[in-house]
Design a protein around this motif. Structure first.
Motif, mmCIF file in Angstrom:
data_model
loop_
_atom_site.group_PDB
_atom_site.id
_atom_site.type_symbol
_atom_site.label_atom_id
_atom_site.label_comp_id
_atom_site.label_asym_id
_atom_site.label_seq_id
_atom_site.Cartn_x
_atom_site.Cartn_y
_atom_site.Cartn_z
ATOM 1 N N VAL A 1 -0.195 -0.663 -6.965
ATOM 2 C CA VAL A 1 1.191 -0.916 -7.362
ATOM 3 C C VAL A 1 1.380 -2.394 -7.705
ATOM 4 N N ASN A 2 0.785 -3.282 -6.908
ATOM 5 C CA ASN A 2 0.876 -4.713 -7.208
ATOM 6 C C ASN A 2 0.210 -5.024 -8.547
ATOM 7 N N TRP A 3 -0.929 -4.398 -8.819
ATOM 8 C CA TRP A 3 -1.602 -4.580 -10.105
ATOM 9 C C TRP A 3 -0.676 -4.116 -11.231
ATOM 10 N N PHE A 4 -0.037 -2.965 -11.040
ATOM 11 C CA PHE A 4 0.876 -2.421 -12.047
ATOM 12 C C PHE A 4 2.016 -3.395 -12.331
ATOM 13 N N GLU A 5 2.583 -3.965 -11.271
ATOM 14 C CA GLU A 5 3.683 -4.921 -11.450
ATOM 15 C C GLU A 5 3.243 -6.127 -12.259
ATOM 16 N N LYS A 6 2.050 -6.613 -12.019
ATOM 17 C CA LYS A 6 1.562 -7.808 -12.709
ATOM 18 C C LYS A 6 1.112 -7.541 -14.140
ATOM 19 N N ASN A 7 0.587 -6.340 -14.399
ATOM 20 C CA ASN A 7 -0.056 -6.077 -15.681
ATOM 21 C C ASN A 7 0.678 -5.106 -16.595
ATOM 22 N N ARG A 8 1.550 -4.273 -16.081
ATOM 23 C CA ARG A 8 2.155 -3.240 -16.903
ATOM 24 C C ARG A 8 3.665 -3.325 -17.009
ATOM 25 N N VAL A 9 4.347 -3.807 -15.989
ATOM 26 C CA VAL A 9 5.809 -3.859 -16.009
ATOM 27 C C VAL A 9 6.243 -5.063 -16.816
ATOM 28 N N TRP B 1 4.698 6.112 -11.201
ATOM 29 C CA TRP B 1 5.560 6.932 -10.353
ATOM 30 C C TRP B 1 5.660 6.324 -8.952
ATOM 31 N N MET B 2 4.510 5.925 -8.371
ATOM 32 C CA MET B 2 4.539 5.309 -7.039
ATOM 33 C C MET B 2 5.381 4.040 -7.056
ATOM 34 N N HIS B 3 5.224 3.243 -8.107
ATOM 35 C CA HIS B 3 5.966 1.989 -8.235
ATOM 36 C C HIS B 3 7.469 2.240 -8.252
ATOM 37 N N LYS B 4 7.870 3.305 -8.909
ATOM 38 C CA LYS B 4 9.297 3.580 -9.088
ATOM 39 C C LYS B 4 9.923 4.295 -7.886
ATOM 40 N N TYR B 5 9.198 5.218 -7.253
ATOM 41 C CA TYR B 5 9.828 6.108 -6.281
ATOM 42 C C TYR B 5 9.368 5.989 -4.825
ATOM 43 N N VAL B 6 8.223 5.396 -4.557
ATOM 44 C CA VAL B 6 7.687 5.411 -3.199
ATOM 45 C C VAL B 6 7.854 4.032 -2.560
ATOM 46 N N PRO B 7 8.480 3.977 -1.391
ATOM 47 C CA PRO B 7 8.609 2.690 -0.690
ATOM 48 C C PRO B 7 7.221 2.157 -0.304
ATOM 49 N N THR B 8 7.061 0.868 -0.421
ATOM 50 C CA THR B 8 5.775 0.236 -0.119
ATOM 51 C C THR B 8 5.321 0.543 1.304
ATOM 52 N N SER B 9 6.253 0.682 2.221
ATOM 53 C CA SER B 9 5.901 0.949 3.618
ATOM 54 C C SER B 9 5.210 2.295 3.804
ATOM 55 N N GLN B 10 5.331 3.188 2.832
ATOM 56 C CA GLN B 10 4.707 4.501 2.941
ATOM 57 C C GLN B 10 3.370 4.590 2.201
ATOM 58 N N LEU B 11 2.948 3.507 1.564
ATOM 59 C CA LEU B 11 1.704 3.509 0.808
ATOM 60 C C LEU B 11 0.550 2.985 1.640
ATOM 61 N N SER B 12 -0.644 3.467 1.323
ATOM 62 C CA SER B 12 -1.853 2.933 1.952
ATOM 63 C C SER B 12 -2.139 1.550 1.367
ATOM 64 N N PRO B 13 -2.973 0.753 2.014
ATOM 65 C CA PRO B 13 -3.295 -0.572 1.461
ATOM 66 C C PRO B 13 -3.891 -0.497 0.053
#
Length: 62
Positions: A53-61, A35-47
């Motif tokens: 989200v980066n892990w999700f992009e590399k391993n799940r998408v 959900w965060m990957h799809k709807y939340v801008p990276t600028s609004q996320l904590s480190p």
């Protein structure tokens, strides 16, 4: 630097944990990270959330 890893629960669901210097600093379910990957801008996320989200992009998408 963050270490991100997926852990499997006995219920068959999985979660992702974020560690910094071998200490747990964050955790979330895979559906929440999706959900965060799809709807939340990276600028609004904590480190820690950005690391998940980066892990999700590399391993799940695909």
């Amino acid at each position: 630097m963050y270490a991100v890893e997926e852990i499997k629960k006995t219920s068959g669901k999985s979660a992702v944990v974020v560690k910094r210097n071998q200490k747990l600093v964050g955790a979330a379910s895979v559906p929440f990270i999706r959900w965060m990957h799809k709807y939340v801008p990276t600028s609004q996320l904590s480190p820690e959330q950005v690391a998940m989200v980066n892990w999700f992009e590399k391993n799940r998408v695909h």
